[in-house]
Each structure stands twice: as C-alpha cells, then as structure tokens.
Design a protein around this motif. Structure first.
Motif, PDB file in Angstrom:
ATOM      1  N   ILE A  10       0.845  -1.189   0.000  1.00 28.65           N
ATOM      2  CA  ILE A  10       0.000   0.000   0.000  1.00 28.65           C
ATOM      3  C   ILE A  10       0.879   1.236   0.000  1.00 28.65           C
ATOM      4  O   ILE A  10       0.670   2.174  -0.751  1.00 28.65           O
ATOM      5  CB  ILE A  10      -0.951   0.004   1.220  1.00 28.65           C
ATOM      6  N   PHE A  11       1.924   1.222   0.831  1.00 25.27           N
ATOM      7  CA  PHE A  11       2.846   2.338   0.921  1.00 25.27           C
ATOM      8  C   PHE A  11       3.549   2.555  -0.413  1.00 25.27           C
ATOM      9  O   PHE A  11       3.627   3.668  -0.901  1.00 25.27           O
ATOM     10  CB  PHE A  11       3.849   2.089   2.049  1.00 25.27           C
ATOM     11  N   SER A  12       4.049   1.483  -1.008  1.00 25.44           N
ATOM     12  CA  SER A  12       4.739   1.578  -2.293  1.00 25.44           C
ATOM     13  C   SER A  12       3.822   2.127  -3.375  1.00 25.44           C
ATOM     14  O   SER A  12       4.233   2.953  -4.187  1.00 25.44           O
ATOM     15  CB  SER A  12       5.274   0.212  -2.716  1.00 25.44           C
ATOM     16  N   SER A  13       2.571   1.691  -3.384  1.00 29.78           N
ATOM     17  CA  SER A  13       1.646   2.186  -4.398  1.00 29.78           C
ATOM     18  C   SER A  13       1.339   3.659  -4.172  1.00 29.78           C
ATOM     19  O   SER A  13       1.149   4.404  -5.121  1.00 29.78           O
ATOM     20  CB  SER A  13       0.359   1.355  -4.423  1.00 29.78           C
ATOM     21  N   THR A  14       1.322   4.104  -2.917  1.00 25.99           N
ATOM     22  CA  THR A  14       1.110   5.521  -2.616  1.00 25.99           C
ATOM     23  C   THR A  14       2.262   6.347  -3.160  1.00 25.99           C
ATOM     24  O   THR A  14       2.047   7.381  -3.803  1.00 25.99           O
ATOM     25  CB  THR A  14       0.970   5.747  -1.095  1.00 25.99           C
ATOM     26  N   ILE A  15       3.481   5.900  -2.930  1.00 29.60           N
ATOM     27  CA  ILE A  15       4.668   6.608  -3.438  1.00 29.60           C
ATOM     28  C   ILE A  15       4.626   6.652  -4.961  1.00 29.60           C
ATOM     29  O   ILE A  15       4.851   7.707  -5.564  1.00 29.60           O
ATOM     30  CB  ILE A  15       5.969   5.920  -2.954  1.00 29.60           C
ATOM     31  N   GLU A  16       4.317   5.527  -5.593  1.00 26.17           N
ATOM     32  CA  GLU A  16       4.246   5.469  -7.055  1.00 26.17           C
ATOM     33  C   GLU A  16       3.176   6.417  -7.586  1.00 26.17           C
ATOM     34  O   GLU A  16       3.382   7.113  -8.584  1.00 26.17           O
ATOM     35  CB  GLU A  16       3.948   4.048  -7.519  1.00 26.17           C
TER      36      GLU A  16
END
Length: 66
Positions: A10-16
């Motif tokens: 979820i965090f990685s997708s937010t950054i992306e």
C-alpha cells in the motif's frame, strides 16, 4: 514483521501514485514527514522513497495540493 509486509505494498503504491501524478496532498505529505520523524520502523528503501518525494516537493517537481 507481518504488519510491515501488509503495509508495504500500500505504501509503495502511494509513493508510485504521488510520483506519477506529480501531486501530493497535504495529508499525505504530513504522513510521510511524520514517518521519518517518528521512531516508526521504516525500511531503508521506504526511507529513500519518502526522501525522494519530499525532495521533489521542495524542488517544485511534485505539487503540494489541498
């Protein structure tokens, strides 16, 4: 460890999403900053990604929106 693994995608997708849209909400910005300043466990990669977003905001490459 299990919690970190569940949060990471979820965090990685937010950054992306932030980097692709070149926009970050004030709420997201506050969350990212708080993660760095608090004693939460943040992986090296997460720390690098957060710093990358915050640096792009500072340089005007990512817009801070309401």
């Amino acid at each position: 460890m299990r919690t970190a693994n569940k949060v990471k995608p979820i965090f990685s997708s937010t950054i992306e999403q932030i980097l692709s849209s070149k926009q970050v909400s004030r709420h997201q910005h506050l969350q990212l900053t708080s993660m760095l300043l608090s004693n939460q466990q943040v992986t090296k990669m997460d720390r690098l990604n957060i710093n990358r977003v915050l640096e792009k905001v500072e340089l005007g490459q990512v817009n801070l929106i309401d």
